[in-house]
Design a protein around this motif. Structure first.
Motif, short mmCIF file in Angstrom:
data_model
loop_
_atom_site.label_atom_id
_atom_site.label_comp_id
_atom_site.label_asym_id
_atom_site.label_seq_id
_atom_site.Cartn_x
_atom_site.Cartn_y
_atom_site.Cartn_z
N TRP A 1 0.86 -1.18 0.00
CA TRP A 1 0.00 0.00 0.00
C TRP A 1 0.90 1.24 0.00
O TRP A 1 1.73 1.41 0.88
N GLU B 1 -7.31 -1.83 7.67
CA GLU B 1 -7.34 -3.09 6.93
C GLU B 1 -8.81 -3.48 6.84
O GLU B 1 -9.50 -3.57 7.86
N THR C 1 -11.59 -6.21 4.96
CA THR C 1 -11.86 -7.41 4.17
C THR C 1 -13.28 -7.88 4.42
O THR C 1 -13.92 -7.51 5.41
N GLY D 1 -10.71 -8.18 -0.71
CA GLY D 1 -10.22 -6.91 -0.17
C GLY D 1 -10.81 -5.72 -0.90
O GLY D 1 -11.68 -5.85 -1.77
#
Length: 505
Positions: free
Chosen positions: A188, A403, A405, A415
Motif C-alpha cells: 500500500w 485493513e 476485508t 479486499g
C-alpha cells in the motif's frame, strides 16, 4: 504607443466562446542588429479596452512579432468596480500562445497564469513559472485574456507588451522525473495527486512541496497545475528512492476542474470549452492516450466554475474528498455512492473514489487527505492500475491505517476494490481494523445506507466486524469518522474505503 479597443455587446452577441481583436504591430520595431544601445532594442505597445457583461470566455489579442526578438514580456491590469452583494465582480485571467496558433489542443500553447500574476516573460532559456521557455519565433502570437467574471459595469483592461531584441539563446533540455522509485514490492503506497506550486496559483516552490510530502509520509506525489505543463520540468533533484513524482495538470474549465493524473511529460490538455460544447470526451481520451487518469476534482465545490458539469461517464475515478472534509465533500460522497448502486444494477462500470489535498499555500496541508493505493510496485504504471482497479482507500494522514476485508462462509476473502462470490443467503463477515483514529467511530455502508456503526477505543486502535448476506448488501464499504461538527451532518472523515462487492450466486 497605445491602442484602445471598445467591444460593445452587439459585437459579441452570438459569440461561441472566443473573440479575436485586431493585431498589434511591431513591424517598425525591429532593429537592424539588436545590439545593446540601439534605441529599438526594446519596444513597447500598450493596449486598452473594455469588455461588456456577456463577453466571450476568451479574448485573443494578436501580436505581430518580428524577427530577432529574444524575449517577450507582458503585464496587465483591469478595473475592479464595486458591485452589489451577491453579484460577481471582475476577474480576468491571462496566458499566451505562440506563432503556431490558438487552435484547441494545438501546439501553440506557451503558458497560462490564470489570475495568479499580473506580468510574465518568456524566452529561450527561461520563463516565468506557468510559462514554457523556448524561442520567440517571428509570426502572430496571441495574448489570451480570460474574463472569468464580468461586473455589470463591464471590465476595462490595460495590457502592455514589450519585445526585447537580441541573440535568441538556447533552451535547456527538460529533465523529467523517473517513472519508478525503489518501493516495497506489492504494498500500500500513499500519495497526494492534486497539489499546486508557484507554477500556477500556489505559493510554494516544488522543493518546499517535496519536503512537505516526505514529512507527511507520502510515497508519491502528482504535480497538477492549473492549465499549464510548466512544472513538469521543475522537479529535478527533488525525487528519490523514497518519493516518486508523477506529473499531470488540473484542467480548469468554466464548468468544472479535472485532474489529469500521471500523464506523459510535456503533454498539454486544453481547457477552453464548456459542457455545452460536447468536447470533454475528446479531451478525456487525450488524457488516457497520454497514459493518465481522468479524475473530476471537487465536483461540488462552491467556487465559481468549480462545480463539475460534464457528468461522470468519461471519468476513471472521482475526487470525493478534497482538502479538509467539508459539507461539499459529503454531497460528493453521496453522489458517488449512488453510482455504486447504479453499478450493482448493471448500469455501467463502477467509479473508484480518491482523495487529495488540493494544497496551495500555508496553512494547506500536503497529504490531507491522501490516497492509499495497493500497487505491485512504486511506479507510475502500477499506481495508475491500482487506482483504476479501485484498490484504494483514503486517509486524513499517515497516522491513520486501516485493513478492510469481507470473508465468506467457505473462507473466501475479498479486499478493497475486489468482489466476493457467495450464495445469496450465505453469511459474510465484514472486518475492519483501524489504527490512529482516536475519538472516531467506524461504520459499514451498503447500497441500503449506513447499517452498522461502532465507537473505536479511546486509543483510536481497534477492530469491528459485522455480518450480512449478498441478498442484503450488494457491496460493503467502510468509513471512519470524527464526532459531528455541523448540525444534521455526519462527522468529518478520518478514513474512507472503496467498496467490496458481494456477488450473490
Amino acid at each position: 504607443m497605445e491602442r484602445r479597443d471598445v467591444l460593445r455587446l452587439s459585437a459579441v452577441a452570438g459569440a461561441t466562446g472566443a473573440l479575436t481583436l485586431g493585431p498589434v504591430s511591431f513591424a517598425d520595431a525591429a532593429p537592424a542588429d539588436g545590439r545593446p544601445g540601439d534605441d529599438r532594442a526594446e519596444q513597447t505597445r500598450r493596449i486598452t479596452g473594455h469588455l461588456p457583461t456577456g463577453a466571450p470566455d476568451f479574448v485573443y489579442l494578436p501580436v505581430e512579432v518580428p524577427r530577432g526578438v529574444r524575449e517577450i514580456a507582458v503585464s496587465y491590469t483591469y478595473d475592479k468596480p464595486a458591485v452589489p452583494e451577491g453579484t460577481a465582480g471582475n476577474a480576468c485571467d491571462i496566458g499566451i500562445f505562440d506563432e503556431r496558433g490558438t487552435d484547441l489542443g494545438g501546439a501553440g500553447f506557451r503558458g497560462w497564469s490564470g489570475g495568479a500574476r499580473t506580468e510574465f516573460f518568456l524566452r529561450a532559456d527561461d520563463a516565468t513559472p506557468g510559462y514554457l521557455p523556448g524561442p520567440v519565433n517571428a509570426g502572430t502570437w496571441h495574448i489570451a485574456l480570460g474574463p472569468y467574471t464580468v461586473a455589470p459595469q463591464g471590465l476595462s483592461y490595460d495590457v502592455t507588451v514589450t519585445l526585447r531584441h537580441g541573440p535568441p539563446g538556447n533552451t535547456p533540455p527538460p529533465q523529467y522525473p523517473p517513472e519508478r522509485a525503489r518501493g516495497r514490492g506489492r504494498a500500500w503506497y500513499r500519495g497526494d495527486n492534486h497539489v499546486h506550486s508557484i507554477h500556477s496559483d500556489g505559493r510554494r516552490t516544488p522543493a518546499q512541496i517535496a519536503a512537505l510530502a516526505r514529512a507527511a509520509g507520502l510515497d508519491f506525489l502528482t504535480t497538477t497545475e492549473h492549465n499549464t505543463t510548466s512544472s513538469h520540468r521543475a522537479w529535478e533533484g527533488l525525487w528519490g528512492d523514497d518519493l516518486l513524482i508523477l506529473i499531470g495538470e488540473e484542467v480548469t474549465t468554466r464548468n468544472g476542474h479535472v485532474v489529469a493524473m500521471g500523464t506523459d511529460p510535456g503533454v498539454f490538455i486544453d481547457w477552453r470549452y464548456r459542457a455545452r460544447d460536447n468536447a470533454f470526451g475528446k479531451y478525456a481520451r487525450a488524457i488516457r492516450r497520454a497514459g493518465g487518469l481522468v479524475i473530476p476534482a471537487h465536483p461540488h465545490a462552491t467556487c465559481i466554475g468549480c462545480n463539475w458539469k460534464f457528468g461522470l461517464n468519461d471519468a476513471d475515478a472521482v475526487e470525493v474528498w478534497n482538502g479538509p472534509y467539508t459539507p461539499d465533500d459529503e454531497v460528493t460522497l453521496a453522489e458517488w455512492d449512488n453510482t455504486l448502486v447504479a453499478h450493482t444494477r448493471g448500469r455501467g462500470a463502477w467509479l473508484p473514489a480518491v482523495g487529495h489535498s488540493d494544497a496551495h499555500r500555508d496553512p494547506d496541508v500536503i497529504g490531507l487527505p491522501q490516497t492509499v493505493v495497493l500497487a505491485d510496485d512504486l511506479s507510475r504504471r502500477a499506481l495508475l492500475e491500482g487506482i483504476r482497479a479501485g484498490r484504494v482507500w483514503i486517509a486524513e494522514s499517515s497516522e491513520v491505517d486501516v485493513e478492510f476485508t469481507v470473508i465468506g462462509e467457505r473462507g473466501q476473502v475479498a479486499g478493497i476494490g475486489e468482489r466476493l462470490a457467495a450464495s445469496r443467503s450465505s453469511k459474510v463477515t465484514a472486518r475492519l481494523r483501524v489504527r490512529g483514529a482516536p475519538g472516531c467511530t467506524a461504520s459499514f455502508v451498503t447500497d441500503q445506507g449506513r447499517l452498522f456503526t461502532a465507537p473505536l477505543p479511546d486509543s483510536g486502535t481497534g477492530a469491528v466486524s459485522w455480518q450480512t448476506t449478498p441478498d442484503n448488501a450488494a457491496y460493503v464499504r467502510a468509513e471512519v469518522r470524527h464526532p459531528p461538527t455541523t448540525p444534521a451532518l455526519p462527522g468529518p472523515m478520518a478514513a474512507l474505503t472503496n467498496p467490496i462487492f458481494l456477488d450473490g450466486t
